[in-house]
Motif scaffolding. Sequence first.
Motif, mmCIF file in Angstrom:
data_model
loop_
_atom_site.group_PDB
_atom_site.id
_atom_site.type_symbol
_atom_site.label_atom_id
_atom_site.label_comp_id
_atom_site.label_asym_id
_atom_site.label_seq_id
_atom_site.Cartn_x
_atom_site.Cartn_y
_atom_site.Cartn_z
ATOM 1 N N SER A 15 3.480 9.986 21.107
ATOM 2 C CA SER A 15 2.431 10.307 20.132
ATOM 3 C C SER A 15 2.492 11.756 19.649
ATOM 4 N N GLU A 16 3.003 12.671 20.449
ATOM 5 C CA GLU A 16 3.066 14.087 20.056
ATOM 6 C C GLU A 16 4.102 14.339 18.958
ATOM 7 N N THR A 17 5.145 13.540 18.925
ATOM 8 C CA THR A 17 6.202 13.747 17.928
ATOM 9 C C THR A 17 6.235 12.645 16.872
ATOM 10 N N ARG A 18 5.306 11.706 16.924
ATOM 11 C CA ARG A 18 5.323 10.565 15.992
ATOM 12 C C ARG A 18 5.337 11.043 14.546
ATOM 13 N N ASN A 19 6.319 10.566 13.794
ATOM 14 C CA ASN A 19 6.520 10.885 12.380
ATOM 15 C C ASN A 19 6.795 12.368 12.118
ATOM 16 N N ASN A 65 18.041 8.779 11.023
ATOM 17 C CA ASN A 65 17.689 7.664 11.906
ATOM 18 C C ASN A 65 17.467 8.121 13.342
ATOM 19 N N LEU A 66 18.317 9.009 13.846
ATOM 20 C CA LEU A 66 18.153 9.526 15.211
ATOM 21 C C LEU A 66 16.884 10.372 15.319
ATOM 22 N N LEU A 67 16.596 11.157 14.295
ATOM 23 C CA LEU A 67 15.392 11.979 14.294
ATOM 24 C C LEU A 67 14.147 11.095 14.255
ATOM 25 N N ALA A 68 14.164 10.051 13.440
ATOM 26 C CA ALA A 68 13.031 9.128 13.367
ATOM 27 C C ALA A 68 12.831 8.418 14.708
ATOM 28 N N GLN A 69 13.936 8.019 15.333
ATOM 29 C CA GLN A 69 13.873 7.377 16.646
ATOM 30 C C GLN A 69 13.248 8.313 17.679
ATOM 31 N N TYR A 70 13.716 9.552 17.687
ATOM 32 C CA TYR A 70 13.192 10.561 18.610
ATOM 33 C C TYR A 70 11.701 10.776 18.353
ATOM 34 N N GLY A 71 11.335 10.884 17.070
ATOM 35 C CA GLY A 71 9.940 11.121 16.709
ATOM 36 C C GLY A 71 9.020 9.985 17.070
ATOM 37 N N GLY A 127 13.592 12.221 9.237
ATOM 38 C CA GLY A 127 12.670 11.782 10.277
ATOM 39 C C GLY A 127 11.503 10.945 9.798
ATOM 40 N N ASN A 128 11.319 10.803 8.496
ATOM 41 C CA ASN A 128 10.210 10.021 7.958
ATOM 42 C C ASN A 128 10.310 8.582 8.461
ATOM 43 N N LEU A 129 9.231 8.074 9.056
ATOM 44 C CA LEU A 129 9.268 6.731 9.633
ATOM 45 C C LEU A 129 9.139 5.627 8.594
ATOM 46 N N SER A 130 8.591 5.939 7.426
ATOM 47 C CA SER A 130 8.339 4.914 6.407
ATOM 48 C C SER A 130 9.492 4.726 5.427
ATOM 49 N N HIS A 131 10.194 5.812 5.104
ATOM 50 C CA HIS A 131 11.237 5.744 4.080
ATOM 51 C C HIS A 131 12.448 6.583 4.475
ATOM 52 N N THR A 132 13.609 6.106 4.111
ATOM 53 C CA THR A 132 14.845 6.850 4.329
ATOM 54 C C THR A 132 15.025 7.838 3.182
ATOM 55 N N PRO A 133 15.321 9.100 3.482
ATOM 56 C CA PRO A 133 15.532 10.068 2.402
ATOM 57 C C PRO A 133 16.805 9.781 1.621
#
Length: 195
Positions: A95-99, A85-91, A171-177
């Motif tokens: 735009s450079e780190t999105r997803n 969740n923190l990695l996804a938030q950071y990403g 870090g995946n924005l669509s699904h939690t691993p």
Amino acid sequence: MYYCCGITSQGVMPHNEDAFLIHKTVITDGALEAKLAPPFLLGVSDGVSGEASGEVASRQCLNLISSIRFSRKTNMERKLEDVHNLLAQYGAGNSETRNMQATFCGIGVDENNLLHFFNVGDSRLYRYRNAKMRQLSTDQSLVQMLYKEGTITREEQKTHAYRHIISPVMGNLSHTPTPDIQHAGERMAYGDVLL
């Protein structure tokens, strides 16, 4: 005491998306050796090709994991979900780190010297024991799923057109691993090497 070492290098690639963790230290280029007393965590992370900022994702993933105070009571599923969740938030921050996304494969040795294994994605954990190599982790990938259901053979996995498609990772924005967490319930034997 456990002897731990790691090495990572850019090699011929334009940049290095790999990082490793030995206890509280994250390395993105170079080598590190350490002798550790339990409890501790070790791990590797690899940025997902085709996604933004893989080198940032792998480094950040391990930096977040390095802050976990590991013991036999640690709920690693919850801790890895927090890291995700923190990695996804950071990403999602720009735009450079999105997803941006990263795999994670690691071990923990608890205060009783028992081994714990963690895997998200397709970085692998092996054990070398008595002159034999055995894969301990299971890839979270499309071809592994196809193999498990009997659709393809082990040989076909190696050359399958979709062998690089992996399940949602850190870090995946669509699904939690869904981390694969195994409590081995055993100690390392004399001469064991984990890779």
